[in-house]
Design a protein around this motif. Structure first.
Motif, short mmCIF file in Angstrom:
data_model
loop_
_atom_site.label_atom_id
_atom_site.label_comp_id
_atom_site.label_asym_id
_atom_site.label_seq_id
_atom_site.Cartn_x
_atom_site.Cartn_y
_atom_site.Cartn_z
N THR A 79 0.86 -1.26 0.12
CA THR A 79 0.15 0.09 0.12
C THR A 79 0.79 1.12 -0.14
O THR A 79 0.44 2.16 -0.67
N ILE A 80 1.87 1.05 0.83
CA ILE A 80 2.74 2.41 0.87
C ILE A 80 3.42 2.59 -0.43
O ILE A 80 3.94 3.64 -1.15
N ILE A 81 3.98 1.32 -1.23
CA ILE A 81 4.50 1.46 -2.30
C ILE A 81 3.69 1.96 -3.46
O ILE A 81 4.05 3.10 -4.23
N ASN A 82 2.65 1.73 -3.41
CA ASN A 82 1.60 2.11 -4.50
C ASN A 82 1.36 3.87 -4.17
O ASN A 82 1.08 4.36 -5.15
N ILE A 83 1.27 4.21 -2.91
CA ILE A 83 1.13 5.53 -2.54
C ILE A 83 2.20 6.28 -3.33
O ILE A 83 1.99 7.40 -3.89
N GLU A 84 3.40 5.89 -3.05
CA GLU A 84 4.64 6.57 -3.64
C GLU A 84 4.61 6.48 -5.21
O GLU A 84 4.79 7.54 -6.05
N LYS A 85 3.99 5.49 -5.92
CA LYS A 85 3.99 5.37 -7.47
C LYS A 85 2.77 6.57 -7.81
O LYS A 85 3.11 7.04 -8.89
N GLU A 86 1.86 6.60 -7.05
CA GLU A 86 0.54 7.18 -7.50
C GLU A 86 1.29 9.00 -7.17
O GLU A 86 0.90 9.67 -8.21
N ARG A 87 2.09 9.25 -6.13
CA ARG A 87 2.71 10.43 -5.93
C ARG A 87 3.59 11.12 -7.16
O ARG A 87 3.40 12.09 -7.70
N LEU A 88 4.35 9.88 -7.63
CA LEU A 88 5.18 10.22 -8.56
C LEU A 88 4.48 10.39 -10.11
O LEU A 88 4.82 11.25 -10.84
N ALA A 89 3.42 9.57 -10.18
CA ALA A 89 2.53 9.63 -11.46
C ALA A 89 1.98 11.05 -11.44
O ALA A 89 1.79 11.93 -12.50
N THR A 90 1.40 11.66 -10.16
CA THR A 90 0.73 12.76 -10.26
C THR A 90 1.66 14.17 -10.48
O THR A 90 1.32 14.90 -11.15
N THR A 91 2.89 13.82 -9.91
CA THR A 91 3.87 14.82 -10.15
C THR A 91 4.35 14.91 -11.68
O THR A 91 4.45 16.03 -12.43
N LEU A 92 4.77 13.78 -12.20
CA LEU A 92 4.81 13.80 -13.76
C LEU A 92 3.88 14.50 -14.71
O LEU A 92 4.28 15.30 -15.53
N SER A 93 2.79 13.91 -14.40
CA SER A 93 1.42 14.74 -15.05
C SER A 93 1.42 16.23 -14.72
O SER A 93 1.38 17.08 -15.78
N ALA A 94 1.92 16.80 -13.71
CA ALA A 94 1.74 18.14 -13.38
C ALA A 94 3.01 18.82 -14.11
O ALA A 94 2.90 20.13 -14.91
N ILE A 95 3.95 18.29 -14.16
CA ILE A 95 5.13 18.76 -14.91
C ILE A 95 4.79 18.67 -16.30
O ILE A 95 5.19 19.74 -17.20
N HIS A 96 4.29 17.71 -16.84
CA HIS A 96 3.78 17.77 -18.36
C HIS A 96 2.89 18.85 -18.58
O HIS A 96 3.07 19.77 -19.67
N ASP A 97 1.99 19.34 -17.81
CA ASP A 97 0.85 20.34 -18.04
C ASP A 97 1.72 21.64 -17.71
O ASP A 97 1.28 22.47 -18.53
N PHE A 98 2.51 21.83 -16.93
CA PHE A 98 3.11 23.25 -16.82
C PHE A 98 4.04 23.31 -18.07
O PHE A 98 4.01 24.53 -18.47
N ASN A 99 4.66 22.28 -18.67
CA ASN A 99 5.60 22.43 -19.85
C ASN A 99 4.68 22.94 -21.02
O ASN A 99 5.14 23.64 -21.83
N ASN A 100 3.66 22.36 -21.10
CA ASN A 100 2.64 22.82 -22.38
C ASN A 100 2.35 24.22 -21.93
O ASN A 100 2.19 24.75 -23.11
N GLN A 101 2.13 24.51 -20.91
CA GLN A 101 1.40 25.91 -20.71
C GLN A 101 2.74 26.81 -20.88
O GLN A 101 2.52 28.15 -21.45
N LEU A 102 4.02 26.44 -20.38
CA LEU A 102 5.18 27.43 -20.77
C LEU A 102 5.23 27.34 -22.20
O LEU A 102 5.70 28.60 -22.77
N ASN A 103 5.20 26.47 -23.07
CA ASN A 103 5.45 26.20 -24.53
C ASN A 103 4.43 27.43 -25.17
O ASN A 103 4.70 27.94 -26.12
#
Length: 915
Positions: free
Chosen positions: A886-910
């Motif tokens: 359960t803890i490992i899955n939480i960390e994976k979800e946090r990483l996925a959320t962070t990557l998605s946010a980086i992707h969105d901010f980069n699109n906005q920056l472009n």
């Protein structure tokens, strides 16, 4: 309406109103052309409603309220089961606190104490069902030991006995050595436990050879009647027909052949003990073997074979027998072995297959009509795949042991004379007539299996064997809602008995529900400390009280501390009061066809939010209509026509899902329509329409019409809040409608369905959402008015813009819409598409490009640091191997959320950089 939704206050009000006006009565709507009936699977009188009860009862109530609203004469038949063994144990425990046993006070006084206890505790389930808003007909409340139902039980027993379908005989049964009674398979819990395989050397008679047999129950060697080998096992064919000298006894037993033996298991030889194993019993019948019982009713060794172990507990005897075999050189070896151990669900005692005199129903003559009823679709399983389970059991059915060696229950209507002759009758007087005057008769001490009276429930509750109006009106019933765990023990027997004694099936549909589990998919149990009480979810409970409740009666310190720790983690502040409607909506949303259903508190939080949203939406509507005259013939705007069209489609889907028993899809359909179409869109669209005198009357009429129909559609699921809103709607409209519970279900009006209107509003929604998306991406205030350019539009786009310009201006905060030709250059803008039409929002003066780039780069930098932290942890083998999943899955979800946010901010920056 009150500003804040207060479920407790509303629920109390309408519980009293429904009761005072007797609105659940099945005697209403007697002139209707059709009837609708559901039988409540009677809960035991031993306790209170659990989550499974509340879940299934919610489904039944939804169906009952829906059909009542469709003008049918409805009966939801309530009642409780006497639950023989379970109830007797409750009262015996009470006596034990006073150092009294039932044998000391006698049968008559003991059963009276159970009746006294039932009178005190019987109201618990009734009050809980009332709290949860279940609309059963309390005037028809039944108990399996009511006089009428008891008479039905006697009649069925006597008739089956006369037809030779009930008999008394000595056979193997599940025996609880603590309770001293036979129990049903349902009351046996089989769990895998660690044990051993003992390899015993059986000497072949008059030779120096031995046969080695592996057994998990060496103590039953005293009752062995044969050694069996497979006919094709070449290792032993030369021994078939010979005998062995049975160790520890003076008996010789044969070596026989039978296909039952598994050549590949162990040595390929099996000891056959017909009196102490169900499979051995059947094999013993085939080979006419001796059936030798070596145990007493409390699982001690008797003196039938030898006095060496007489009086020893079975497990103490096991140790002694193993030692004696070893001393005689007859113990080959011992190996660890896992096997399924049967334990009584009440006592946890290991159950014995035990040879004893019992009453049985000869079941096979009743089976074929019950099989045909499913095959011919007279009854259907929902989901249909459960019919396979049903057929599998019915095709392998054994005679049913119906007697129990306890005192609480329906006494078997049989009497004996001193010669053992049996006289079956409905009373001692009638039995005496059969026996003759002067013959002393003694009634059988046993009672009937609880499932025997439960098998008559669908028709005995309606007055059978009398030809009552209720029996004529409501039988066969429409649907049985129950769990898959009692298809064998209750459902099948109701079908067999219903067909046998009424000539009709007891119900037309069998809706099999899943099992409610906790949020992690674990079965709710006291030992796991994960049980949720539906009443606690309604009323709320403090952490202190929850801890006490979950650990009450638990003796092991480690278990108590573990449960307390987990409870504090899951419910740091206890459980808040969610209200009945939120709980009911949660159950409805979970009512899928899955076997296992996870109950997560986040779901009930979400449906409490839904109730709040419905309340606030209703307040908005009623505040805007207060003191106004509703013109039902007023001109309707496109938005008005749209919501009415969406409402008709919602009604169609609700009716379809209900007919398919997809309560989950029904609730989802209503949720999405109300939350998204009505609240998120129509109420927003109505605001500018209410400011225009041309559109205002039509919008006012539509607002109240749709709200009234919404609460009527929702009423079967969430009856309390909808009653309150409906009452407030009546005040606004000046109607004198009675309670919502008896209002007709809204009918579909096909001429209000308009694909053209829905297409236009879909276009409008897309336009508004695209503008809002640009605001979000560019961090533009939602209150700032924006200029807008459009290009590549067609005639329909132009028409839609003209029709909805006021709404676009109001909801999208657009100050102007300018049309560009295909050759004109748009200013530096953020862009979006509505189908093929391009939307441009000029950004000059709206954002500081350089400052926005700096801000976005800072946000991306923060997220990159978080990404490195999460990635580093997940790349660490020590963390992956040591941390819970359960803890490992939480960390994976946090990483996925962070990557998605980086992707969105980069699109906005472009986008910003390209301006």
């Amino acid at each position: 309406m009150e500003k804040t939704y207060n479920p407790k206050q509303i629920e109390k009000k309408f519980r009293l109103l429904w009761k005072d006006k007797n609105l659940f009565s099945s005697n209403s709507n007697t002139s209707s052309k059709s009837a609708y009936c559901i039988m409540l699977p009677p809960p035991n009188i031993t306790g209170s409603l659990h989550m499974g009860h509340a879940f299934q009862h919610t489904i039944m109530d939804i169906l009952t309220r829906y059909h009542r609203a469709n003008g049918k004469q409805t009966l939801w038949q309530p009642g409780t089961d006497h639950a023989g063994i379970a109830t007797q144990m409750v009262v015996e425990r009470q006596l034990a606190t006073q150092d009294i046993t039932r044998h000391e006070i006698g049968r008559e006084k003991f059963t009276q104490k159970i009746w006294d206890w039932k009178a005190q505790s019987g109201g618990t389930i009734t009050s809980q069902m009332s709290l949860l808003g279940f609309s059963v007909d309390w005037e028809k409340n039944r108990f399996t030991m009511d006089n009428g139902l008891s008479n039905a039980v006697k009649k069925v027993f006597i008739q089956l006995f006369k037809e030779g379908l009930i008999y008394r005989g000595k056979r193997l049964v599940n025996w609880d050595p603590i309770l001293h009674t036979a129990i049903s398979d349902l009351e046996v819990i089989n769990t895998e436990e660690q044990s051993s395989l003992w390899y015993i050397r059986y000497p072949v008679t008059n030779t120096n050879k031995v046969i080695i047999v592996a057994t998990t129950r060496p103590e039953t060697i005293l009752g062995d009647s044969a050694i069996a080998v497979h006919p094709n096992d070449k290792r032993y064919t030369h021994l078939i027909g010979k005998t062995i000298d049975l160790p520890l006894t003076n008996r010789k037993i044969p070596i026989i052949k039978d296909d039952y033996v598994d050549i590949k298991f162990s040595t390929g030889c099996v000891k056959i003990t017909p009196a102490h194993d169900f499979n051995d019993y059947e094999l013993g019948l085939r080979h006419h073997l001796d059936v030798i019982n070596i145990l007493t009713d409390d699982a001690k060794i008797n003196n039938v074979i030898t006095s060496a172990y007489t009086g020893m507990d079975r497990f103490k005897a096991r140790k002694q027998i193993i030692q004696d075999l070893d001393n005689q050189g007859l113990l080959e070896k011992i190996e660890p072995h896992k096997l399924m151990i049967p334990r009584g669900d009440r006592t946890n005692a290991i159950i014995e297959p035990y040879l004893t005199d019992q009453w049985f129903v000869k079941i096979k003559p009743l089976v074929q009509p019950a099989i045909d009823a499913i095959k011919n679709r007279d009854i259907r399983f929902i989901p249909e795949n459960w019919s396979k389970t049903y057929f599998n059991w019915m095709n392998n059915i054994q005679d049913w042991c119906i007697s129990r060696q306890i005192w609480w229950g329906h006494r078997i209507p049989a009497w004996y004379d001193d010669k053992g002759n049996i006289f079956v009758a409905d009373s001692l007087k009638q039995a005496q007539k059969q026996a003759g005057e002067g013959i002393i008769l003694t009634q059988d001490k046993d009672v009937l299996d609880t499932w025997f009276s439960s098998a008559l429930w669908p028709f005995s509750t309606l007055g059978w064997p009398e030809k009552t109006p209720d029996l004529s009106r409501f039988y066969p019933t429409n649907v049985l809602v129950t769990g898959f765990d009692i298809i064998f023990f209750w459902v099948a027997r109701m079908i067999m008995f219903g067909l046998k004694f009424t000539g009709k099936v007891p119900f037309k549909d069998i809706y099999i529900t899943g099992l409610i589990k906790d949020g992690q998919g674990q079965k709710m149990s006291k030992s796991k400390g994960n049980v949720l009480d539906p009443i606690d979810l309604v009323n709320g409970i403090t952490l202190k009280n929850l801890l006490e409740k979950r650990t009450q009666g638990l003796m092991q310190f480690k278990m108590v501390e573990k449960i307390k720790k987990q409870t504090r983690k899951d419910f740091a502040n206890g459980i808040p009061a969610f209200g009945t409607d939120a709980l009911r909506f949660t159950f409805a949303a979970l009512a899928s066809f899955n076997c296992d259903i996870k109950f997560d508190l986040k779901r009930i939080e979400g449906y409490r939010n839904f109730c709040n949203k419905l309340w606030n939406a209703s307040r908005f509507v009623l505040m805007n209509l207060k003191g106004k005259t509703i013109d039902t013939n007023a001109h309707l705007s496109t938005a008005d026509k749209w919501i009415l069209s969406r409402l008709q489609n919602t009604k169609i889907n609700v009716e379809k899902h209900l007919s398919d028993y997809r309560i989950d899809l029904m609730s989802q359909t209503l949720y999405e329509f109300i939350w998204h179409d009505y609240c998120d869109w129509y109420l927003e669209l109505s605001k500018p329409l209410l400011q225009d005198n041309t559109t205002k009357p039509g919008t006012q009429a539509t607002l109240i019409k749709v709200l009234t129909e919404i609460v009527t559609l929702l009423h079967p699921i969430i009856p309390f809040i909808t009653e309150e809103i409906f009452e407030q709607c009546n005040v606004i409209t000046g109607c004198n409608n009675t309670s919502l519970i008896i209002q007709p279900h809204p009918k579909v009006i096909n001429n209000l369905i308009s694909a053209k209107v829905e297409a236009e509003i879909k276009w409008l929604q897309t336009f508004i959402l695209r503008i809002r998306q640009i605001r979000g991406e560019m961090d533009i205030s939602p209150l700032k008015w924006l200029p807008c350019f459009v290009q590549n539009f067609n005639s329909k786009d132009e028409q839609y813009i003209t029709n909805n310009i006021n709404i676009l201006n109001s909801l999208a905060k657009i100050e102007s819409i300018n049309k560009l030709t295909t050759t004109e250059q748009a200013p530096e803008s953020a862009t979006a598409l509505v189908n093929n039409m391009k939307i441009f929002i000029p950004l000059a003066g709206l954002i500081d490009k350089s400052q926005e780039i700096i801000r976005l780069n800072k946000e991306i930098g923060k997220l990159e640091k978080l990404k490195s932290q999460f990635k580093s942890k997940l790349d660490n083998d020590k963390f992956i191997k040591g941390a819970p999943k359960t803890i490992i899955n939480i960390e994976k979800e946090r990483l996925a959320t962070t990557l998605s946010a980086i992707h969105d901010f980069n699109n906005q920056l472009n986008k910003i950089s390209s301006l």
